[in-house]
Design a protein around this motif. Structure first.
Motif, mmCIF file in Angstrom:
data_model
loop_
_atom_site.group_PDB
_atom_site.id
_atom_site.type_symbol
_atom_site.label_atom_id
_atom_site.label_comp_id
_atom_site.label_asym_id
_atom_site.label_seq_id
_atom_site.Cartn_x
_atom_site.Cartn_y
_atom_site.Cartn_z
ATOM 1 N N PHE A 9 50.391 156.794 80.044
ATOM 2 C CA PHE A 9 49.776 155.495 80.366
ATOM 3 C C PHE A 9 50.730 154.632 81.186
ATOM 4 C CE2 PHE A 9 49.448 150.993 79.154
ATOM 5 C CZ PHE A 9 48.176 150.709 79.641
ATOM 6 N N ILE A 10 52.003 154.611 80.801
ATOM 7 C CA ILE A 10 53.003 153.820 81.532
ATOM 8 C C ILE A 10 53.154 154.342 82.962
ATOM 9 C CG2 ILE A 10 55.408 153.072 81.583
ATOM 10 C CD1 ILE A 10 53.825 151.856 79.313
ATOM 11 N N ALA A 11 53.183 155.667 83.112
ATOM 12 C CA ALA A 11 53.360 156.266 84.440
ATOM 13 C C ALA A 11 52.202 155.909 85.359
ATOM 14 C CB ALA A 11 53.497 157.779 84.298
ATOM 15 N N GLN B 254 58.502 163.361 73.610
ATOM 16 C CA GLN B 254 58.944 162.513 74.715
ATOM 17 C C GLN B 254 57.892 161.493 75.168
ATOM 18 O OE1 GLN B 254 62.136 162.541 75.525
ATOM 19 N NE2 GLN B 254 62.307 164.157 73.983
ATOM 20 N N PRO B 255 56.596 161.851 75.223
ATOM 21 C CA PRO B 255 55.607 160.837 75.598
ATOM 22 C C PRO B 255 55.621 159.595 74.712
ATOM 23 C CG PRO B 255 54.632 163.010 75.753
ATOM 24 C CD PRO B 255 55.987 163.192 75.136
ATOM 25 N N ILE C 18 57.901 161.989 83.775
ATOM 26 C CA ILE C 18 57.050 161.953 82.579
ATOM 27 C C ILE C 18 56.144 163.187 82.541
ATOM 28 C CG2 ILE C 18 55.207 160.684 81.423
ATOM 29 C CD1 ILE C 18 58.007 159.396 81.245
ATOM 30 N N TYR C 19 55.615 163.552 83.694
ATOM 31 C CA TYR C 19 54.732 164.719 83.786
ATOM 32 C C TYR C 19 55.447 165.994 83.347
ATOM 33 C CZ TYR C 19 52.052 168.445 86.094
ATOM 34 O OH TYR C 19 51.358 169.590 86.365
ATOM 35 N N LEU D 199 48.649 163.277 78.901
ATOM 36 C CA LEU D 199 48.123 163.788 80.169
ATOM 37 C C LEU D 199 46.900 163.012 80.628
ATOM 38 C CD1 LEU D 199 48.461 167.642 79.563
ATOM 39 C CD2 LEU D 199 49.589 166.350 81.377
ATOM 40 N N SER D 200 46.109 162.552 79.687
ATOM 41 C CA SER D 200 44.915 161.771 80.050
ATOM 42 C C SER D 200 45.253 160.336 80.415
ATOM 43 C CB SER D 200 43.901 161.796 78.898
ATOM 44 O OG SER D 200 44.444 161.171 77.749
ATOM 45 N N GLY D 201 46.461 159.887 80.078
ATOM 46 C CA GLY D 201 46.892 158.541 80.464
ATOM 47 C C GLY D 201 46.487 157.444 79.502
ATOM 48 N N LEU D 202 46.364 157.773 78.221
ATOM 49 C CA LEU D 202 45.985 156.773 77.222
ATOM 50 C C LEU D 202 47.216 156.259 76.488
ATOM 51 C CD1 LEU D 202 42.822 158.396 75.586
ATOM 52 C CD2 LEU D 202 42.883 156.542 77.261
#
Length: 568
Positions: free
Chosen positions: A474-476, A544-545, A417-418, A465-468
């Motif tokens: 967020f899933i990762a 992709q995100p 994902i990254y 990237l912030s994970g929201l």
């Protein structure tokens, strides 16, 4: 550097003379096999080595029939000689042919225009071959490297990231036409080294693969010869890299001195029988320095911001993904093979109770905290994304703090994902650099009114990237943190990770604020023309995100299947 190598050789001789008793004991036991109990035998069974006495499993290293050399002969079939191995080495050969083609095309003036097509064609061809011809478990070149689904997964990451970087480099103003042949050549050399890093199962091969990645990387960092910042970045990279490589070689020499073998599977079996915890711990620390340097793990991260800022933006994008993924792959294979009791992904405890997972947990917390806090003060976007990549390495290492199959799967899922969200952000950074000529956050002021589509997808990449939610970032993060709670281990690390995710919102949304809410000093409000090729690269990466947030289960299933690593 020479002093470090000399110390390594002296250490090797000392450790070997002091610790060869473990190996000699194993060899002597086989000589006395005539006194062994007749019903006791040892044999290779699937991925494990078993010893049975009266129908019950016993300690193989206490088995009178055990023989270290015979053990290695059974584990590794010497029929995989160099010529036979070439048949399973096709993707690497395609890359090598691409390298040679660049050299030939460069010396033919009218053929230079085909260099870019040759590079992209080589990468695409290698990718298609790997997808259409899945590798089977086995070893190549007299057991120097392994081919298995695990290495194939990472090779796909290397190919995708390299292809993206080559595509965005073609339109970058930082990569001049007169150096593009050398630039693409070095990119493919690094790609070949990345392939070998993910597959190496021999101590010497591991070191050679790391150096095959490092040395061209030093040149890539300084590829802009007339740029002082680029030259400075290259010099710092060389100094830090040489020091880290020397320490890693020092640790590898200790392992060889302890075990008498360069094959990591035989190294594990010899270490398990030696019981020398101190020597194991010392070699582990030195090796961790070398691997930690490659992935920018604190406190070995100091080179990262300066190199990322000084290097050309496409080079920085490449460094932020591909070598880090390779470092993670070799870290997983090496530590799970050598430093766990069961020598494989099914392992649930450290070898000789050396608690290296706690060290990783502490370094994980330190890495993400340092990366996020220092990113708060950055004005240069590339430098900010450099510290961002350091913090993400800290999140990846969360999956390495607990020994479980699902923890590794979540770690590999995070890396994949990254790849997209980070390259998406860098692709936009390359676009802004081309149009404004600047790297600072202020250069992004008012960009949204001039290129609304590109800006919108940059927001998606930053939110991921912030994970929201609703993004795959967020899933990762959810999966790596969920495994900590499932294993009921290092819950304090999960708290640190959540706090760091909140901190990261500030500097990511500084870019969003600049794009949408601040006006540029340049009063020109005309729309910026976007090349259709650049537009689709940004859209393809930044979409992709969202896609993997909606439909991520097939990817996770594929990763779990790739963990069926060859581990005999």
């Amino acid at each position: 550097m020479k002093k470090i190598l000399l110390i390594s050789l002296i250490s090797l001789a000392t450790v070997w003379s002091q610790n060869s008793s473990a190996i000699s004991t194993l060899e002597d036991s086989s000589k006395n096999s005539s006194d062994a109990i007749e019903c006791m035998e040892w044999f290779v069974n699937s991925n494990t080595i078993e010893c049975w006495e009266n129908g019950e499993a016993c300690n193989i290293y206490k088995c009178p029939e055990y023989d270290l050399k015979q053990h290695e002969e059974l584990l590794f079939d010497d029929s995989n000689d160099n010529l036979v191995s070439l048949l399973s080495f096709i993707p690497e050969l395609i890359i090598i042919i691409g390298l040679l083609s660049i050299i030939l095309l460069e010396i033919i003036p009218n053929a230079r225009k085909w260099i870019f097509h040759t590079v992209t064609g080589s990468i695409v061809l290698a990718f298609l071959y790997m997808v259409l011809n899945p590798s089977e478990n086995g070893t190549l070149f007299m057991n120097l490297i392994a081919i298995d689904p695990f290495s194939t997964f990472f090779k796909i990451i290397f190919l995708v990231s390299t292809l993206v970087v080559v595509l965005i480099s073609d339109s970058s103003i930082e990569i001049k036409d007169d150096i593009k042949a050398e630039y693409y050549f070095l990119i493919l050399v690094v790609l070949l080294g990345l392939f070998l890093m993910s597959s190496s199962i021999n101590l010497l091969m591991i070191y050679l693969a790391v150096e095959l990645v490092s040395i061209p990387s030093y040149i890539l960092a300084g590829i802009s010869k007339n740029n002082k910042s680029s030259n400075e970045a290259s010099l710092k990279y060389v100094i830090f890299g040489s020091f880290a490589s020397g320490l890693m070689l020092f640790g590898l020499s200790w392992l060889y001195g302890l075990t008498g073998s360069t094959n990591i599977y035989m190294v594990h079996h010899a270490l398990a029988s030696s019981g020398n915890e101190l020597m194991l711990f010392m070699s582990l620390l030195f090796i961790m320095v070398g691997f930690g340097y490659k992935i920018s793990m604190a406190p070995f991260h100091y080179w990262t911001p300066d190199v990322y800022e000084g290097a050309a933006t496409p080079v920085t994008a490449f460094f932020s993904v591909a070598p880090k993924a390779a470092g993670i792959s070799i870290l997983i294979r090496f530590f799970y093979t050598v430093f766990t009791n069961d020598s494989g992904f099914s392992s649930s405890s450290e070898l000789l109770d050396v608690n290296w997972t706690f060290i990783i947990a502490v370094l994980s917390a330190l890495t993400m905290t340092i990366g996020n806090i220092l990113a708060l003060y950055q004005q240069n976007v590339k430098r900010m994304l450099a510290y961002s990549s350091i913090s993400h390495v800290g999140f990846m290492l969360i999956g390495f703090c607990v020994l479980s199959y699902e923890a590794l799967a979540s770690m590999m899922f995070y890396i994949f994902i990254y790849l997209f969200m980070n390259l998406g952000a860098f692709a936009v950074a390359v676009f802004v650099k081309n149009k404004t000529g600047g790297d600072n956050v202020d250069d992004w002021n008012g960009i949204a009114s001039k290129v609304p589509l590109i800006s919108a997808f940059m927001v998606i990449a930053l939110v991921s990237l912030s994970g929201l939610p609703p993004t795959s970032g967020f899933i990762a993060k959810f999966y790596v943190l969920a495994e900590l709670f499932r294993m009921e281990s290092y819950r304090w690390l999960a708290v640190v990770a959540i706090i760091n995710s909140v901190i990261s919102l500030y500097y990511y949304f500084r870019i969003v604020k600049a794009m949408y809410f601040l006006e540029s000093d340049n009063k020109n409000t005309d729309k910026i023309e976007v090349d259709i090729f650049d537009k689709w690269i940004v859209v393809g990466l930044c979409a992709q995100p969202i896609i993997f947030y909606i439909y991520w289960s097939p990817l996770l299933d594929f990763i779990r299947s790739s963990l069926s690593i060859w581990s005999s």
